[in-house]
Every structure is written in structure tokens, then in C-alpha cells.
Motif scaffolding. Structure first.
Motif, PDB file in Angstrom:
ATOM      1  N   PRO A  26      34.260  22.622  44.195  1.00 56.63           N
ATOM      2  CA  PRO A  26      34.013  22.025  43.046  1.00 56.63           C
ATOM      3  C   PRO A  26      33.069  22.630  42.138  1.00 56.63           C
ATOM      4  N   VAL A  27      32.430  23.608  42.634  1.00 60.25           N
ATOM      5  CA  VAL A  27      31.521  24.627  41.745  1.00 60.25           C
ATOM      6  C   VAL A  27      32.000  26.019  42.020  1.00 60.25           C
ATOM      7  N   THR A  28      32.482  26.604  40.926  1.00 67.03           N
ATOM      8  CA  THR A  28      33.159  28.021  41.013  1.00 67.03           C
ATOM      9  C   THR A  28      32.572  28.996  39.947  1.00 67.03           C
ATOM     10  N   PRO A  29      31.421  29.372  39.832  1.00 67.61           N
ATOM     11  CA  PRO A  29      30.837  30.505  39.004  1.00 67.61           C
ATOM     12  C   PRO A  29      31.463  31.845  39.230  1.00 67.61           C
ATOM     13  N   HIS A  30      31.785  32.686  38.330  1.00 69.82           N
ATOM     14  CA  HIS A  30      32.250  33.945  38.677  1.00 69.82           C
ATOM     15  C   HIS A  30      31.387  35.234  37.920  1.00 69.82           C
ATOM     16  N   GLN A  31      31.470  36.304  38.496  1.00 66.95           N
ATOM     17  CA  GLN A  31      30.884  37.402  37.842  1.00 66.95           C
ATOM     18  C   GLN A  31      31.281  37.940  36.638  1.00 66.95           C
ATOM     19  N   ALA A  32      30.450  38.633  35.701  1.00 71.01           N
ATOM     20  CA  ALA A  32      31.022  38.808  34.505  1.00 71.01           C
ATOM     21  C   ALA A  32      31.978  40.187  34.842  1.00 71.01           C
ATOM     22  N   THR A  33      31.442  41.185  35.427  1.00 71.38           N
ATOM     23  CA  THR A  33      32.377  42.430  35.691  1.00 71.38           C
ATOM     24  C   THR A  33      33.259  42.491  37.161  1.00 71.38           C
ATOM     25  N   LYS A  34      33.344  41.290  37.907  1.00 71.83           N
ATOM     26  CA  LYS A  34      33.658  41.260  39.115  1.00 71.83           C
ATOM     27  C   LYS A  34      35.195  42.054  39.170  1.00 71.83           C
ATOM     28  N   ASN A  35      36.012  41.763  38.569  1.00 72.39           N
ATOM     29  CA  ASN A  35      37.336  42.475  38.550  1.00 72.39           C
ATOM     30  C   ASN A  35      37.363  43.856  37.999  1.00 72.39           C
ATOM     31  N   LEU A  36      36.564  44.024  37.237  1.00 70.64           N
ATOM     32  CA  LEU A  36      36.319  45.609  36.869  1.00 70.64           C
ATOM     33  C   LEU A  36      35.320  46.513  38.002  1.00 70.64           C
ATOM     34  N   ASP A  37      34.573  45.830  38.741  1.00 64.12           N
ATOM     35  CA  ASP A  37      33.779  46.302  39.774  1.00 64.12           C
ATOM     36  C   ASP A  37      34.742  46.453  40.987  1.00 64.12           C
ATOM     37  N   VAL A  38      35.498  45.933  41.018  1.00 66.19           N
ATOM     38  CA  VAL A  38      36.358  45.857  42.204  1.00 66.19           C
ATOM     39  C   VAL A  38      37.589  47.257  41.915  1.00 66.19           C
ATOM     40  N   PHE A  39      37.915  47.232  40.730  1.00 64.13           N
ATOM     41  CA  PHE A  39      38.788  48.484  40.311  1.00 64.13           C
ATOM     42  C   PHE A  39      38.261  49.771  40.323  1.00 64.13           C
ATOM     43  N   ASN A  40      36.784  49.782  39.948  1.00 60.80           N
ATOM     44  CA  ASN A  40      36.067  50.893  40.117  1.00 60.80           C
ATOM     45  C   ASN A  40      35.665  51.243  41.507  1.00 60.80           C
ATOM     46  N   ALA A  41      35.405  50.655  42.308  1.00 67.88           N
ATOM     47  CA  ALA A  41      35.148  50.639  43.794  1.00 67.88           C
ATOM     48  C   ALA A  41      36.602  51.269  44.367  1.00 67.88           C
ATOM     49  N   ILE A  42      37.849  50.699  44.288  1.00 70.57           N
ATOM     50  CA  ILE A  42      39.087  51.237  44.550  1.00 70.57           C
ATOM     51  C   ILE A  42      39.277  52.511  44.021  1.00 70.57           C
ATOM     52  N   GLU A  43      39.040  52.601  42.848  1.00 67.86           N
ATOM     53  CA  GLU A  43      39.565  54.219  42.144  1.00 67.86           C
ATOM     54  C   GLU A  43      38.305  55.279  42.836  1.00 67.86           C
ATOM     55  N   GLU A  44      37.105  55.075  43.105  1.00 71.39           N
ATOM     56  CA  GLU A  44      36.147  55.962  43.578  1.00 71.39           C
ATOM     57  C   GLU A  44      36.763  56.155  45.129  1.00 71.39           C
ATOM     58  N   ALA A  45      37.309  55.224  45.811  1.00 74.11           N
ATOM     59  CA  ALA A  45      37.498  55.209  47.274  1.00 74.11           C
ATOM     60  C   ALA A  45      39.081  56.183  47.190  1.00 74.11           C
ATOM     61  N   ARG A  46      39.709  56.118  46.262  1.00 75.68           N
ATOM     62  CA  ARG A  46      40.971  56.802  46.027  1.00 75.68           C
ATOM     63  C   ARG A  46      40.576  58.333  45.836  1.00 75.68           C
ATOM     64  N   LYS A  47      39.626  58.734  45.008  1.00 72.54           N
ATOM     65  CA  LYS A  47      39.318  59.804  44.741  1.00 72.54           C
ATOM     66  C   LYS A  47      38.432  60.670  46.114  1.00 72.54           C
ATOM     67  N   ASN A  48      37.893  59.783  46.656  1.00 69.93           N
ATOM     68  CA  ASN A  48      37.205  60.385  47.973  1.00 69.93           C
ATOM     69  C   ASN A  48      38.049  60.284  49.086  1.00 69.93           C
ATOM     70  N   GLY A  49      39.136  59.294  49.159  1.00 66.69           N
ATOM     71  CA  GLY A  49      39.740  59.316  50.389  1.00 66.69           C
ATOM     72  C   GLY A  49      39.074  58.445  51.509  1.00 66.69           C
ATOM     73  N   THR A  50      38.474  57.436  50.832  1.00 67.10           N
ATOM     74  CA  THR A  50      37.646  56.385  51.627  1.00 67.10           C
ATOM     75  C   THR A  50      38.221  54.915  51.550  1.00 67.10           C
ATOM     76  N   GLN A  51      39.404  54.705  51.248  1.00 69.76           N
ATOM     77  CA  GLN A  51      40.092  53.522  51.074  1.00 69.76           C
ATOM     78  C   GLN A  51      39.669  52.758  52.312  1.00 69.76           C
ATOM     79  N   SER A  52      39.887  53.282  53.611  1.00 70.28           N
ATOM     80  CA  SER A  52      39.598  52.564  54.809  1.00 70.28           C
ATOM     81  C   SER A  52      38.369  52.064  54.941  1.00 70.28           C
ATOM     82  N   GLU A  53      37.350  52.609  54.073  1.00 69.56           N
ATOM     83  CA  GLU A  53      35.777  52.083  54.250  1.00 69.56           C
ATOM     84  C   GLU A  53      35.806  50.818  53.205  1.00 69.56           C
ATOM     85  N   LEU A  54      36.393  50.461  52.436  1.00 68.56           N
ATOM     86  CA  LEU A  54      36.153  49.381  51.492  1.00 68.56           C
ATOM     87  C   LEU A  54      36.166  48.041  52.283  1.00 68.56           C
TER      88      LEU A  54
END
Length: 558
Positions: free
Chosen positions: A417-445
Motif C-alpha cells: 500500500p506504500v510504494t515510493p520510487h527513486q528519482a533516477t532508479k531506472n537510469l541507474d539500472v541502465f548505467n549499471a548494465i551499460e558499464e557491465a557490458r563495457k567491462n564484460g562483468t554482466q554476470s556480476e550484476l
């Protein structure tokens, strides 16, 4: 004048009677409450013995037709989130009532009005900004200023500061925090141009870099038979009667003309309503021209989004101004019917050498208020703490409490019943994935980034169900364009985030209705373009002048 005075006197008398009823019933509720429970100290302190806390809620179509069928054994009243609050915080959630639909729908609003008039408020009540202000001014809810300072976790305070002071400020009345905002991300209101790349390729067209090029694409999609069926049955641009919308919207188009309706902008040192600025007239003229050429459905002004979505599903539209989630709805329906349908997001384009700003509507629209006299006003703060920590904290359980992969990533987070969300949540996720793609560390996400990345990789490996995830979070997905928006300083935040002003409460609904009606009539050729000038005059005359003054008084008070 005399009749008006009598009317106001009657309304005032009704308000006094209603408020008296509210207070008497609330007092009775307090007197009947059992001995106060004791909680452990801290933001996550558990009540012992457990406490019962009443809420009300809306049950939207996603919950009814998607989430509940895929979570057998769970119901709105008995589910993983309510179990979690009970087990970890000693909070037993009950609902005084539930209604079908969304919190912005008339059904919820009507039921809410009945509840408010009865005076039998739940312990925690989810309201919009207008109702929040009314409850605060009538003394029916608790001041949560000190409650927030004492009980909000460090992570919650960091999250709520994601858009500066704007989110908490929006819940303040006379300087007091009168509710906990259901924080939503303004970034998510950013629009992109979703275009069928397969149609571009078929017609030998490049992706647009200017508004002029986009207009040529729209014309080609309308007249060039991009679906190859030999019939004149396609449209360039999707629009719905909602006009300002997360899909099939118009804000991204207006931005190409440096027009920013439906938000407040700063101009000459003052806050001004974007819809009455002269640039809007130019954009309306362009839309009217597109409509006249048949590039927009002749009946868009009366069609709900769900009806226009059927046109998209059947492959009749090629351009959509919408938010990042559009591949999940309605664009995937087109792909499901035609695997050649290749919708790609592109950044907003401009009519001239000045880059288009990306308007961001303030998205935090709902608030958790606590009825006056409730013994545990800190409850919504503690629940917000847990919701954020469980989904995105160091020991998050995102895969179970937010979007479980094993049940098609449905949003079980809505059980809470209470559902606050972070301001940059989805962009942060993309940034983490993109960094992992570049570094070949997707298995560590980990956490949400791992879940999202697995969905993207699943599509690339042949799982067509995950099509939308790749369109949003893929190498060239929507959030890649968001990176560009951010890096180039193109994000234009709504400049007014305060509680509705006095005149807004009284006049805004009427003014907004007038605005949409005039704009849609101009586009459809039912009114001349110069009616925009009359609209501006009427806007100021019918309350806009007072609203503008009140908004700037709010700005000066910060």
C-alpha cells in the motif's frame, strides 16, 4: 451577489457540520483503541504486540488482470508484501474499502469523497494534493514533520532528496509536512519519439534529426503505403483524447517548437504557465496542418488511449511521442502481431538550431496522510523505509518483492500500500548494465540491474516475450537517449511543485478542461488558430491571473 453570498454561507455551514462529524467520529475511534503498542527504536523498529493499521486503496487493471492471475494464493488483502510488513514491522494492514480502477479515476475519488464526508477516516489515507491541503486546513490529519525527521531511514532521506527539496515541499502546508509523498520520478515523464524503423527502411528514410525531417516522415508514413497493403489506411502520428499522456502524447511534439504546455516554466524571472506561451500557437498550427493532411486519425479527439492502442496493434501508426515504457504497452502488441514491427526510440528534435528541451512533469501526485489522533503516525514512514530497502537496499530482494522473473516480471510491488520510487532508479539500472557490458562483468550484476539485464539478454537469445526490455534498456534503448538528454543539459523540470494554490483548487479543473477542448478543436479544424489568443485571454480572466500570482508568491516564499 446576494444569492452568491447565501450560497457561500450554506457551503460554510455544511463544512462546519461535516468537520464536526469528522472530529466526533475520529475521537470515538481513538477512545476505542486498545493500549498503545511499543516499538523497538529506529526506522525499522517492530511493534510488540503488532498493531492493526487501516488503509483504503484502488485496484487497477494491471492488478486484476495481470498480477493476481499470476500469483495464485495471494490477494489484495493477503500477499507477500502485507506478510512482510507484519513479520518485520509488526504492522497488520487492513483495508476499510477497495475499488476497481486507478487512484486518479472517478470511482476512487467518489468513494474518497464519501469517506471524507462521513468522517470515518482510515488510519492512513492515500490522497491527491488538493485533498491533502483540504484535510490539513481542516485539522483532520497529523503534522508529520518531526515524525519524518525521527523515523525516516538514511536511505529514505537520500531517496526523497533525489529531486532536491521538491518532493517533500509538495507535501507541506504552511511549512508543515502534512503527509509522506508517494515519491515518483519526474525523469520518467520524459518523452521520446518512438518510430517504426522498419517503415523508415522500407521508404528509404533516415531517422529524424530535425522537426522538418520528422514532419516529412509523418507525411510519408501516411501516403507512402508503409504496410504494403495497397490501401490508404495508415497514419503518421498517434494522438489520444488525453492529449497530455505518457503514450500517444503531445508534449514531445510541442517541445520541438520550444513550447512547454502543462508545466510551469521560468520566464523573465517569473513562473509562467507553459500552455499560454506564444510558442504553443505555432506548434498547434503545425498539428492542425498534419491533421488536415490526414496524418492524424480524424477521431483522435474522442478516442481513449485503449482504442488508439488497437490502431497501433494492427499496424496503422508509425510515430508515437511517449515515455520509456511504451514498448511494454502498447507497442509490444504491434510486435506480437508483426515481428517485423521494429519500434526504436529517438531523441526529441527541434524546428531550428536551438535544441529542444525535454519537459518533465512533476510526477509525485499522491500522498499518505495520517488521520488526526492515530497513535502511530510514523507508520507510513516505516513502511516507506522497508519498501525502499527491500527493493533497492544493500540486501535487496528485488526478484521476489518487485518483479519476479518466474512469473513474467509482473509488478508484485503493487501489493504494497506504500510504494515510493527513486528519482533516477531506472537510469541507474541502465548505467549499471551499460558499464557491465563495457567491462564484460554482466554476470556480476545484482538486484534490479541483474533482473533487467537477464531480460534483455533473454530477448537477444530468442525470447520474444522480453522484446520491450531490449527496446528500453538495450545498447541503443530509450535510456541511452536519456543519457544524452542529461549530458546535454536538456532536462526541463516543472518549476511549480507546491500544494495547489487557493485559486487552483477552485478553478484548475475548469481551466484544464477548457485548454484541452480549445487545443483539440484547433487541431481538428473546428476552431481557427487565432482562437488560441482568445484562450489565453480567457485563461487569465477565469482564474489564471490569480493562479500565476499565487504560484509566484509560493516561489518567493522558498
Amino acid at each position: 451577489m446576494k444569492n452568491n453570498l447565501v450560497f457561500k454561507t450554506m457551503v460554510l455551514g455544511l463544512c462546519v457540520v461535516t468537520l464536526t462529524g469528522c472530529m466526533s467520529k475520529t475521537n470515538a475511534k481513538n477512545e476505542s483503541s486498545r493500549e498503545k503498542s511499543v516499538a523497538e527504536e529506529g526506522p525499522f523498529g517492530k511493534y510488540n504486540p503488532p498493531i492493526d493499521v487501516s488503509f483504503v486503496r484502488a485496484v487497477d487493471d494491471d492488478m486484476s488482470t495481470n498480477i493476481l492471475p499470476k500469483t495464485p494464493g495471494e490477494t489484495v488483502e493477503n500477499n507477500r508484501w502485507l506478510d512482510s510488513y507484519s513479520e518485520n514491522l509488526g504492522i497488520n494492514v487492513t483495508y476499510d474499502w477497495t475499488v476497481k480502477g486507478g487512484y486518479a479515476d472517478d470511482t476512487y475519488k467518489q468513494k474518497m469523497n464519501l469517506t471524507l464526508s462521513s468522517g470515518d477516516l482510515p488510519d492512513v489515507i492515500k490522497v491527491d494534493a488538493t485533498t491533502l491541503k483540504q484535510l490539513a486546513q481542516s485539522g483532520e490529519i497529523e503534522d508529520l514533520t518531526e515524525v519524518w525527521n525521527e523515523y525516516a531511514s538514511d536511505f529514505a532521506k537520500e531517496t526523497y532528496a533525489g529531486e532536491g527539496d521538491s518532493v517533500l515541499n509538495s507535501a507541506k502546508v504552511d511549512g508543515k509536512l502534512m503527509a509522506i509523498p508517494e515519491m515518483d520520478s519526474s525523469l520518467e515523464s520524459a518523452q521520446y519519439i518512438w518510430i517504426r524503423k522498419d517503415w523508415l527502411d522500407k521508404l528509404g528514410l533516415d531517422a529524424p534529426t530535425t522537426m522538418q525531417e520528422l514532419l516529412k516522415i509523418s507525411e510519408a508514413f501516411t501516403t507512402g503505403d508503409p504496410d504494403g497493403n495497397g490501401e490508404d489506411d495508415t497514419y503518421g502520428l498517434a494522438l489520444t483524447k488525453d492529449f497530455y499522456s505518457g503514450w500517444g502524447g503531445s508534449e514531445g511534439f510541442f517541445a520541438g517548437y520550444h513550447a512547454y504546455p502543462n508545466i510551469w516554466v521560468e520566464k523573465d524571472g517569473k513562473l509562467q504557465y507553459g500552455s499560454v506561451q506564444p510558442e504553443v500557437k505555432t506548434a498547434l498550427s503545425a498539428l492542425a496542418d498534419m491533421y488536415k493532411k490526414g496524418e492524424i486519425d480524424k477521431e483522435f479527439g474522442i478516442k481513449e488511449g485503449s482504442i488508439v492502442a488497437e490502431m497501433v496493434a494492427s499496424g496503422k501508426v508509425g510515430i508515437d511521442f511517449g515515455e520509456q515504457w511504451n514498448p511494454m504497452y502498447p507497442l509490444i502488441s504491434n510486435y506480437n502481431n508483426d515481428e517485423n514491427a521494429n519500434w526504436i526510440s529517438y531523441p526529441l528534435v527541434s524546428i531550428d538550431d536551438e535544441q529542444a528541451k525535454v519537459p518533465l512533469k512533476f510526477r509525485t501526485q499522491l500522498y499518505y496522510a495520517v488521520r488526526k489522533g492515530f497513535d502511530y503516525p510514523e507508520v507510513p514512514v516505516k513502511m516507506a523505509n522497508q519498501f525502499l530497502e527491500t527493493n533497492w537496499g544493500e540486501d535487496s530482494e528485488f526478484g521476489y518483492y518487485y518483479m519476479p522473473q518466474e512469473i513474467d516480471n509482473v509488478g508484485v510491488w503493487k501489493f504494497s500500500p506504500v510504494t515510493p520510487h527513486q528519482a533516477t532508479k531506472n537510469l541507474d539500472v541502465f548505467n549499471a548494465i551499460e558499464e557491465a557490458r563495457k567491462n564484460g562483468t554482466q554476470s556480476e550484476l545484482e538486484g534490479e540491474a541483474k533482473v533487467v539485464n537477464d531480460n534483455v539478454e533473454g530477448f537477444l537469445a530468442g525470447d520474444k516475450v522480453q522484446w520491450g526490455w531490449e527496446k528500453i534498456y538495450g545498447i541503443e534503448g530509450a535510456f541511452k537517449k536519456m543519457q544524452g538528454y542529461q549530458e546535454n543539459g536538456l532536462l526541463l523540470y516543472d518549476s511549480f511543485v507546491g500544494a495547489p494554490t487557493e485559486t487552483m483548487v477552485e478553478k484548475r479543473a475548469t481551466l484544464e478542461k477548457m485548454e484541452k477542448e480549445v487545443f483539440i478543436k484547433i487541431i481538428m479544424g473546428e476552431a481557427p488558430i487565432d482562437d488560441f489568443d482568445k484562450f489565453v485571454e480567457d485563461y487569465y480572466k477565469l482564474g489564471g491571473e490569480n493562479i500565476t500570482k499565487e504560484v509566484n508568491d509560493w516561489k518567493d516564499s522558498l
